[in-house]
Motif scaffolding. Sequence first.
Motif, PDB file in Angstrom:
ATOM      1  N   ARG A 165       0.819  -1.199   0.000  1.00  0.00           N
ATOM      2  CA  ARG A 165       0.000   0.000   0.000  1.00  0.00           C
ATOM      3  C   ARG A 165       0.862   1.262   0.000  1.00  0.00           C
ATOM      4  O   ARG A 165       0.419   2.314  -0.436  1.00  0.00           O
ATOM      5  N   GLY A 166       2.107   1.184   0.490  1.00  0.00           N
ATOM      6  CA  GLY A 166       2.989   2.341   0.532  1.00  0.00           C
ATOM      7  C   GLY A 166       3.757   2.572  -0.754  1.00  0.00           C
ATOM      8  O   GLY A 166       4.542   3.499  -0.821  1.00  0.00           O
ATOM      9  N   HIS A 167       3.576   1.730  -1.777  1.00  0.00           N
ATOM     10  CA  HIS A 167       4.287   1.850  -3.035  1.00  0.00           C
ATOM     11  C   HIS A 167       3.344   2.334  -4.125  1.00  0.00           C
ATOM     12  O   HIS A 167       2.223   1.852  -4.261  1.00  0.00           O
ATOM     13  N   ASN A 168       3.827   3.276  -4.901  1.00  0.00           N
ATOM     14  CA  ASN A 168       3.038   3.857  -5.989  1.00  0.00           C
ATOM     15  C   ASN A 168       3.473   3.193  -7.297  1.00  0.00           C
ATOM     16  O   ASN A 168       4.389   3.663  -7.979  1.00  0.00           O
ATOM     17  N   VAL A 169       2.827   2.092  -7.625  1.00  0.00           N
ATOM     18  CA  VAL A 169       3.199   1.328  -8.817  1.00  0.00           C
ATOM     19  C   VAL A 169       2.908   2.098 -10.112  1.00  0.00           C
ATOM     20  O   VAL A 169       3.731   2.083 -11.032  1.00  0.00           O
ATOM     21  N   PRO A 170       1.755   2.777 -10.255  1.00  0.00           N
ATOM     22  CA  PRO A 170       1.543   3.544 -11.496  1.00  0.00           C
ATOM     23  C   PRO A 170       2.626   4.595 -11.744  1.00  0.00           C
ATOM     24  O   PRO A 170       3.020   4.822 -12.897  1.00  0.00           O
ATOM     25  N   ALA A 171       3.111   5.249 -10.673  1.00  0.00           N
ATOM     26  CA  ALA A 171       4.188   6.232 -10.848  1.00  0.00           C
ATOM     27  C   ALA A 171       5.453   5.554 -11.362  1.00  0.00           C
ATOM     28  O   ALA A 171       6.179   6.119 -12.198  1.00  0.00           O
ATOM     29  N   LEU A 172       5.726   4.338 -10.878  1.00  0.00           N
ATOM     30  CA  LEU A 172       6.906   3.605 -11.344  1.00  0.00           C
ATOM     31  C   LEU A 172       6.785   3.269 -12.830  1.00  0.00           C
ATOM     32  O   LEU A 172       7.726   3.490 -13.607  1.00  0.00           O
ATOM     33  N   LEU A 173       5.626   2.753 -13.230  1.00  0.00           N
ATOM     34  CA  LEU A 173       5.442   2.368 -14.634  1.00  0.00           C
ATOM     35  C   LEU A 173       5.502   3.593 -15.553  1.00  0.00           C
ATOM     36  O   LEU A 173       6.169   3.571 -16.592  1.00  0.00           O
ATOM     37  N   PHE A 174       4.806   4.640 -15.156  1.00  0.00           N
ATOM     38  CA  PHE A 174       4.819   5.856 -15.979  1.00  0.00           C
ATOM     39  C   PHE A 174       6.214   6.472 -16.029  1.00  0.00           C
ATOM     40  O   PHE A 174       6.652   6.979 -17.060  1.00  0.00           O
ATOM     41  N   GLY A 175       6.923   6.444 -14.902  1.00  0.00           N
ATOM     42  CA  GLY A 175       8.274   7.012 -14.856  1.00  0.00           C
ATOM     43  C   GLY A 175       9.239   6.261 -15.759  1.00  0.00           C
ATOM     44  O   GLY A 175      10.036   6.875 -16.478  1.00  0.00           O
ATOM     45  N   VAL A 176       9.182   4.934 -15.747  1.00  0.00           N
ATOM     46  CA  VAL A 176      10.068   4.144 -16.612  1.00  0.00           C
ATOM     47  C   VAL A 176       9.753   4.417 -18.074  1.00  0.00           C
ATOM     48  O   VAL A 176      10.663   4.590 -18.902  1.00  0.00           O
ATOM     49  N   LEU A 177       8.454   4.467 -18.410  1.00  0.00           N
ATOM     50  CA  LEU A 177       8.075   4.769 -19.790  1.00  0.00           C
ATOM     51  C   LEU A 177       8.543   6.158 -20.206  1.00  0.00           C
ATOM     52  O   LEU A 177       9.053   6.357 -21.321  1.00  0.00           O
ATOM     53  N   LEU A 178       8.412   7.134 -19.312  1.00  0.00           N
ATOM     54  CA  LEU A 178       8.835   8.501 -19.626  1.00  0.00           C
ATOM     55  C   LEU A 178      10.342   8.568 -19.846  1.00  0.00           C
ATOM     56  O   LEU A 178      10.817   9.245 -20.774  1.00  0.00           O
ATOM     57  N   ILE A 179      11.100   7.871 -19.025  1.00  0.00           N
ATOM     58  CA  ILE A 179      12.563   7.861 -19.182  1.00  0.00           C
ATOM     59  C   ILE A 179      12.955   7.273 -20.533  1.00  0.00           C
ATOM     60  O   ILE A 179      13.817   7.819 -21.245  1.00  0.00           O
ATOM     61  N   VAL A 180      12.317   6.172 -20.919  1.00  0.00           N
ATOM     62  CA  VAL A 180      12.644   5.532 -22.197  1.00  0.00           C
ATOM     63  C   VAL A 180      12.311   6.457 -23.365  1.00  0.00           C
ATOM     64  O   VAL A 180      13.104   6.613 -24.317  1.00  0.00           O
ATOM     65  N   VAL A 181      11.147   7.120 -23.305  1.00  0.00           N
ATOM     66  CA  VAL A 181      10.742   8.012 -24.397  1.00  0.00           C
ATOM     67  C   VAL A 181      11.695   9.210 -24.504  1.00  0.00           C
ATOM     68  O   VAL A 181      12.101   9.604 -25.609  1.00  0.00           O
ATOM     69  N   ILE A 182      12.073   9.788 -23.360  1.00  0.00           N
ATOM     70  CA  ILE A 182      12.977  10.945 -23.378  1.00  0.00           C
ATOM     71  C   ILE A 182      14.334  10.561 -23.955  1.00  0.00           C
ATOM     72  O   ILE A 182      14.894  11.271 -24.803  1.00  0.00           O
ATOM     73  N   ILE A 183      14.871   9.432 -23.519  1.00  0.00           N
ATOM     74  CA  ILE A 183      16.196   9.023 -23.989  1.00  0.00           C
ATOM     75  C   ILE A 183      16.166   8.715 -25.478  1.00  0.00           C
ATOM     76  O   ILE A 183      17.018   9.198 -26.252  1.00  0.00           O
ATOM     77  N   CYS A 184      15.189   7.936 -25.932  1.00  0.00           N
ATOM     78  CA  CYS A 184      15.137   7.564 -27.355  1.00  0.00           C
ATOM     79  C   CYS A 184      14.897   8.791 -28.237  1.00  0.00           C
ATOM     80  O   CYS A 184      15.575   8.984 -29.247  1.00  0.00           O
TER      81      CYS A 184
END
Length: 387
Positions: free
Chosen positions: A17-36
Motif C-alpha cells: 500500500r505504501g508503493h506507488n506502482v503507477p508512478a513507477l510504470l509511468f516514470g520508466v516509460l517517460l525515461i525511455v521516451v525521453i532518452i530515445c
Amino acid sequence: MAANLTAAVAAPEAAARGHNVPALLFGVLLIVVIICGNLLVCLSVFTEKALKTTTNYFIVSLAVADLMLAVLVLPLFVYSEFQDGVWTLNTTICDCLMTMDVMLCTASIFNLCAISVDRFIAVLIPLNYNRKHVDLRQTVLLSATWILALAVASPVIFGINNVPGRDPSECKLENDDYVLYSSVCSFFIPCPIMVLLYCGMFRGLRRWEEARKAKLRNSIQACRKLQEAAASLPPLASLPPPLPPIIEREQTDTLDEPSTYPSPDRPFHSSKYKDGPVPTVSFAEIKFNPDIRRRKTAKINSRERKAMKVLPVVVGAFLFCWTPFFVLHTMRARCQDCHVPPALMSVVTWLGYVNSALNPIIYTVFNTEFRNFFKKFLHRCCSKSTR
C-alpha cells in the motif's frame, strides 16, 4: 502461531500500500521516451547534412539537457515517487539530486532563451548571421547557458539546503529564499525575455513580408507599363542583321586560340561570317556578379520563416508544462499559510518532466527534415528486424 502468520501476511500488504506502482510504470516509460527521442534528435543533426545548421546546434544543446535529466534526475525522482514521496536515501544524495534538477531545468530554459536571441539576430540582422557554422557569438551563447545554469544551482551542493530542523524523509529545496532566487533566475526572468524577442521577430517578419509583396507589385506594374509602351510603338520596317550564335566550348580551346568574335569598337558585317566559321565564345569569359547582399538576405529570411513555425511551439509547450510548477513552487515558499497539497505538487512536477519528451515529438511533427530522418531511421530498423 496464527497471530504470527497473520502479521507476516499483513506486513507485505502494508508495504504494497505504501508503493506507488503507477508512478513507477509511468516514470520508466517517460525515461525511455525521453532518452530515445532526444538521442534521435542528436543523431539526426550530426549525421544529416541538411540539419547541420546553427539553430539545430542549439536544439542539440537542449536535447542534451533533456537527456541528462532523464539519466541523472528522473530515476531518483521515480524511486521517490514509488516510495509514495518518502525519501529513504541519505541527504547528500538528495542535495546532488536537487542540484542536478535545478541545473538541468535552468539549462533547458536558458537554451530556449539563447535560441530566441539567435533567431532574433537571424531575422532582424541577417547579414551578420552565419547560418552554416557556429561563430563566436553563438559559441558564447551556448557556453553561457550552461555556465549560468550551474551558477544558479551551485548553492545547493554547497550546503544551502542544510537548514535547521530538516526532515530527512523528504527530498526538496529547504531554503525558501533560495527557492525564490532560483525561480526568478530560472523562469520568471528568461520567459518574458523570450516572449518579447519572439514578438519582435514576428514584427520583423511581417515587415519583411509586406516589403516583399510591395516590391513584387511594383515589378508587375513596371512590366505592364513596358508592355503597353511596346504595344503603342509602330511596327519596324526593317530589322538589323542577327547576331552570330554563341556556342559554348571548352575553356581549354579558348586559351589555345584567340577569339574571332568582333570587337564592339568595330562595325559588324554579317557578310563576313556568311560562309566562314561561326565565331564562338566561352561561358568562362562571361563575368556574372550578382548582388550578394540581396541574395543572402532573401535566403536567410526564407529559412527563418520555416524555423519560426517550430520554435514558438517548443516555447509554448515549455511554458504550458513548467508554469504551474514554478507558480506553485514559489507560492509555497513565500506564503507560509498557503497549503499546497503534496499530490498537486507531484502532478505539476510530472508535467514539467513530460516536456522533455514533447520536444522531439514537436520537431517530428513541425519540421520536415527531422520527420524525414525519423522515417528513414524507423524504416532501417524495421527492415533489419524483418531479416
